[in-house]
Design an enzyme around this catalytic site. Structure first.
Site, mmCIF file in Angstrom:
data_model
loop_
_atom_site.group_PDB
_atom_site.id
_atom_site.type_symbol
_atom_site.label_atom_id
_atom_site.label_comp_id
_atom_site.label_asym_id
_atom_site.label_seq_id
_atom_site.Cartn_x
_atom_site.Cartn_y
_atom_site.Cartn_z
ATOM 1 N N ASP A 1 -20.338 -3.054 -36.981
ATOM 2 C CA ASP A 1 -21.441 -3.283 -37.895
ATOM 3 C C ASP A 1 -21.147 -4.014 -39.100
ATOM 4 O O ASP A 1 -22.381 -4.425 -39.779
ATOM 5 C CB ASP A 1 -22.002 -1.882 -38.314
ATOM 6 C CG ASP A 1 -23.145 -1.170 -37.723
ATOM 7 O OD1 ASP A 1 -23.850 -2.174 -37.398
ATOM 8 O OD2 ASP A 1 -23.198 0.008 -37.809
ATOM 9 N N LYS B 1 -29.836 -1.668 -28.251
ATOM 10 C CA LYS B 1 -28.410 -1.833 -28.156
ATOM 11 C C LYS B 1 -27.781 -1.937 -26.747
ATOM 12 O O LYS B 1 -27.116 -2.731 -26.187
ATOM 13 C CB LYS B 1 -27.484 -1.186 -29.112
ATOM 14 C CG LYS B 1 -28.099 -1.205 -30.753
ATOM 15 C CD LYS B 1 -27.346 -0.507 -31.568
ATOM 16 C CE LYS B 1 -28.160 -0.801 -33.054
ATOM 17 N NZ LYS B 1 -27.638 0.081 -34.052
ATOM 18 N N GLN C 1 -24.236 5.266 -35.566
ATOM 19 C CA GLN C 1 -25.469 5.043 -35.912
ATOM 20 C C GLN C 1 -26.294 5.664 -37.256
ATOM 21 O O GLN C 1 -25.938 6.947 -37.128
ATOM 22 C CB GLN C 1 -26.596 5.492 -34.833
ATOM 23 C CG GLN C 1 -28.236 5.035 -35.024
ATOM 24 C CD GLN C 1 -28.425 3.453 -35.016
ATOM 25 O OE1 GLN C 1 -27.710 2.782 -34.343
ATOM 26 N NE2 GLN C 1 -29.234 3.032 -36.012
#
Ligand code: NDP
Length: 278
Positions: free
Chosen positions: A119, A52, A96
């Site tokens: 997300d 990322k 995460q």
């Protein structure tokens, strides 16, 4: 012999467009900013987060990884999220997953401001997606939709989704439904999986079991999207028996190099989207 859907190449060209958007934003004094919170030492999570970071750098997004020890408390994490929510310079917040067992994942997801939830996991964004409203879409499902759209029209197609997780299976079916496809969901309790998958014009497999879908389970000419990532003999493979299925399908995603690069790209898309809202 199936066309290989080159996720790496499709992602690279999408990122070029994002790069142009970021250049335009920067010229207006807006620097898209992404904060990634990483807790603990899970090697897979560390590797995803590095991916990322690299993608953000390539596009011109200012990304920062905030690393914490495994023993970070839930209260400390929630406080950090509050600070990031209040920071007007931060456009995207990503925690995460998976989190250590002592932290309640859904409480954390719900604490992130829906406007910064890149997300696309916050219930408000999930609800808007279900209603077909404009919102931040979850990255893997959005990436899959983009890949399939490079191959075919969706209206009236029969999409069979294997897997019903909150992050892949359920939302990806919803996105295709919103595009007027006919959607069937399968899961571990489905009685005759092959009978279902053989009906698919577009077969999406997100289970996490190497070789689950074999050639006899695929309709000739189907488009097959393999979301699974499994480590077998120190090598990454999907949920689909690639060698067998590529002779039956009309198009197929490889693992690695199919869905994975699109997932990261859609995270970048969401970050740019939030920054563009001003
Ligand atoms: P989950 O473990 O959360 O969900 C797996 C799903 O598969 C469940 O719905 C389960 O059914 C179903 N399932 C399990 N066994 C069978 C079976 N024998 N037949 C039919 N269905 C079955 O996984 P995720 O959705 O999070 O991830 C799935 C895979 O995709 C993993 O390999 C993961 O690593 C990968 N992945 C890849 C990404 C990428 O960017 N490339 C991003 C996210 C995930 P039930 O609900 O009944 O238990």
């Amino acid at each position: 012999m199936a066309v290989v859907i080159d996720g790496k190449q499709i992602a690279a060209s999408y990122r070029e467009t994002l790069k142009e958007q970021v250049t335009a934003l920067r010229s207006r004094g807006i620097i898209p900013k992404l904060k990634v919170v990483l807790i603990g030492n899970d090697p897979a999570s560390h590797s995803y987060v590095r991916g990322k970071e690299r993608a953000a750098e390539e596009i011109g997004i200012d990304s920062q990884i905030l690393r914490f020890d495994e023993d970070m408390t839930e209260a400390e994490l929630l406080k950090l999220i509050d600070l990031l929510n209040d920071d007007h310079e931060v456009h995207g917040i990503l925690v995460q997953l998976p989190l250590p067992n002592h932290i309640d994942e859904s409480r954390v997801i719900m604490r992130i401001s829906p406007e910064k939830d890149v997300d696309g996991f916050h219930p408000e964004n999930v609800g808007k997606m279900m209603l077909g409203l404009d919102t931040l879409l979850p990255c893997t499902p959005h990436g899959i939709l983009h890949l399939v759209k490079t191959q075919t029209d969706l209206v009236g197609k029969h999409v069979v989704v294997v897997g019903r997780s909150q992050i892949v299976g359920k939302p990806v079916g919803m996105l295709f439904l919103n595009e007027s496809a006919t959607v069937t969901y399968c899961h571990s309790k489905t009685a005759d999986l092959g009978a279902m998958t053989r009906q698919a014009d577009i077969l999406i497999v997100a289970v996490g079991r190497a070789g689950l879908v074999t050639a006899d389970m695929v309709k000739p000419g189907a488009i097959v999207i393999d979301v699974g990532v499994n480590r077998v003999d120190n090598r990454l493979v999907g949920d689909v028996d690639y060698e067998g299925v590529k002779d039956v399908a009309s198009a197929i995603t490889p693992v690695p190099g199919g869905v994975g690069p699109m997932t990261i790209t859609m995270l970048m898309h969401n970050t740019v989207e939030v920054a563009s809202r001003g």
